[in-house]
Design a protein around this motif. Sequence first.
Motif, short mmCIF file in Angstrom:
data_model
loop_
_atom_site.label_atom_id
_atom_site.label_comp_id
_atom_site.label_asym_id
_atom_site.label_seq_id
_atom_site.Cartn_x
_atom_site.Cartn_y
_atom_site.Cartn_z
N ASP A 1 0.83 -1.21 0.00
CA ASP A 1 0.00 0.00 0.00
C ASP A 1 0.86 1.25 0.00
N LEU A 2 1.86 1.22 0.85
CA LEU A 2 2.73 2.40 0.96
C LEU A 2 3.41 2.69 -0.36
N THR B 1 0.92 4.00 -2.84
CA THR B 1 0.52 5.38 -2.50
C THR B 1 1.62 6.36 -2.89
N LEU B 2 2.84 5.99 -2.58
CA LEU B 2 3.97 6.84 -2.97
C LEU B 2 3.95 7.08 -4.48
N ARG B 3 3.73 6.01 -5.22
CA ARG B 3 3.73 6.13 -6.67
C ARG B 3 2.59 7.00 -7.15
N VAL C 1 1.10 9.39 -5.55
CA VAL C 1 1.40 10.80 -5.26
C VAL C 1 2.38 11.33 -6.30
N ALA C 2 3.36 10.54 -6.62
CA ALA C 2 4.34 10.96 -7.62
C ALA C 2 3.64 11.26 -8.94
N PHE D 1 10.55 8.69 -8.23
CA PHE D 1 9.91 8.20 -7.01
C PHE D 1 10.81 8.43 -5.81
N ILE E 1 10.69 11.73 -3.95
CA ILE E 1 9.65 11.84 -2.93
C ILE E 1 10.04 11.07 -1.67
N HIS F 1 -3.67 13.97 -1.36
CA HIS F 1 -2.94 12.72 -1.55
C HIS F 1 -1.67 12.70 -0.72
N LEU G 1 -0.45 9.92 1.91
CA LEU G 1 0.87 9.32 1.93
C LEU G 1 1.47 9.37 3.34
N THR H 1 -0.32 6.95 5.55
CA THR H 1 0.03 5.56 5.21
C THR H 1 1.41 5.22 5.75
N LEU H 2 2.33 6.15 5.57
CA LEU H 2 3.67 5.93 6.09
C LEU H 2 3.60 5.68 7.60
N VAL I 1 2.14 2.24 8.43
CA VAL I 1 3.11 1.16 8.22
C VAL I 1 4.10 1.14 9.37
#
Lengths: 223, 223
Positions: free
Chosen positions: A87-88, A91-93, A95-96, B14, B17, B84, B88, B91-92, B95
């Motif tokens: 998921d992380l 999500t990072l992707r 946002v990118a 990526f 970020i 978003h 992120l 989500t971070l 985790v």
Amino acid sequence: MAHREFKQKIYAEFARIGNALGSARRLELLDILAQGPRHVEALAAETDMTVANVSQHLQVLRQARLVEAEREGTKALYRLADRHVLDLWLTLRSVAEERLADLGQLRRDVDVYDEESPVPRDELERLLLDRDAVLIDTRPSREYEHGHLPASISMPMEELPERLHELPRDRPIIAYCRGDYCLFADEAVTLLREKGFEAHRLDGGWPEWWAEDRAVVGDPEIT
Amino acid sequence: MAHREFKQKIYAEFARIGNALGSARRLELLDILAQGPRHVEALAAETDMTVANVSQHLQVLRQARLVEAEREGTKALYRLADRHVLDLWLTLRSVAEERLADLGQLRRDVDVYDEESPVPRDELERLLLDRDAVLIDTRPSREYEHGHLPASISMPMEELPERLHELPRDRPIIAYCRGDYCLFADEAVTLLREKGFEAHRLDGGWPEWWAEDRAVVGDPEIT
DNA sequence: TTTTTATTCAAGCGTTCTATTGAATACGCC
DNA sequence: GGCGTATTCAATAGAACGCTTGAATAAAAA
């Protein structure tokens, strides 16, 4: 414990994870592991890194608890620590994607880029239910075996040219691979169109599908 | 463009970020901005950093497109680039929670930690509907004004001790603040219990509530 | 036991990042 | 125009990081 001290400590913990995500090489490893478990050597081969360097990056990911290792005799098998990690990464992707316009441009600059918009995942489920399309998985067979979409046929990109006769000409063919930034499916679509098939690519790939908790074949449970 | 080259480039994007998320200081800034926009100076004061240092970190966040700046005459107002980014960050954090057992321990080590489990957000909506509880927002009033939960009363932690008479003794009081790792609400609960009130803290805080698209008061739209 | 294989550890070196300081810019106000 | 304020830029020193090389470990095979 004082408030300031508490804050310092928790942010430092969060930053450990952020930091692990801050290297292109490590993200590449994470992305491969999102397809299924791998041995160190396989990762090194796939990323053109030295084994020692891969091992080092894996230690960083492991200390951030993003990946786990399991020893199998002389080998070490690495995998994502759990699906929240996936998921992380997704999500990072996203946002990118959202924020970096250059990314879309990069995607379009690739030779095999498929102009047409990809088939949404919800639509695929309808199509398959009605048997109105054939779904092919263009990833290496090892990844297909680890887990794949229901009703998909394994057709690794390298085998595709010789196996065209297995595909129908009266129904559309939908191809998927490792995800939005993997090009196997685009290559497949390009090739199939040249040969007169009707072909489209799926929006997203295996990790996106799995992260959404859709039905799958195989036992991809990471833990 | 060749495949290898494409991959290198996207992973580098990526990683920009990820890298921005890899510093405790920057995460602290991001966390504050999740409560609402701020000027550079305010951020510096709240984090005990020099203004120049804050400015530098903000540049990194801005280059990763995680925050945006708007000039207001002589001042620069920073805010999260869009929701978003909040996803992120949350989500971070989740985790981290999931994977780093030490985090929960840290939380429990704090003096004002509330042993009892917090009120889930879904339950709060029911309670408020039935008028069975009073909800207080213990953040600084500036943040309350920027956006808050419906039916909440602004009662900043520093004013709470003098304003106890405003609170009912026949209904439970629920406190929330900036989120799971903010201690204002725990402090409030501790104080209220000492004074004979029934008090609980909400699970999560403003950012968690807002990220879930629940009803809010104010215009917190980041863009 | 020795050898082979897969991985990790340790040292070294060049590069990049961090926080600080002081200067530069840009705007509003008198 | 000249001054004060808020922010950014530039330069620096020290710490941390990334990749390579070669040795160490540990299990399996001979």
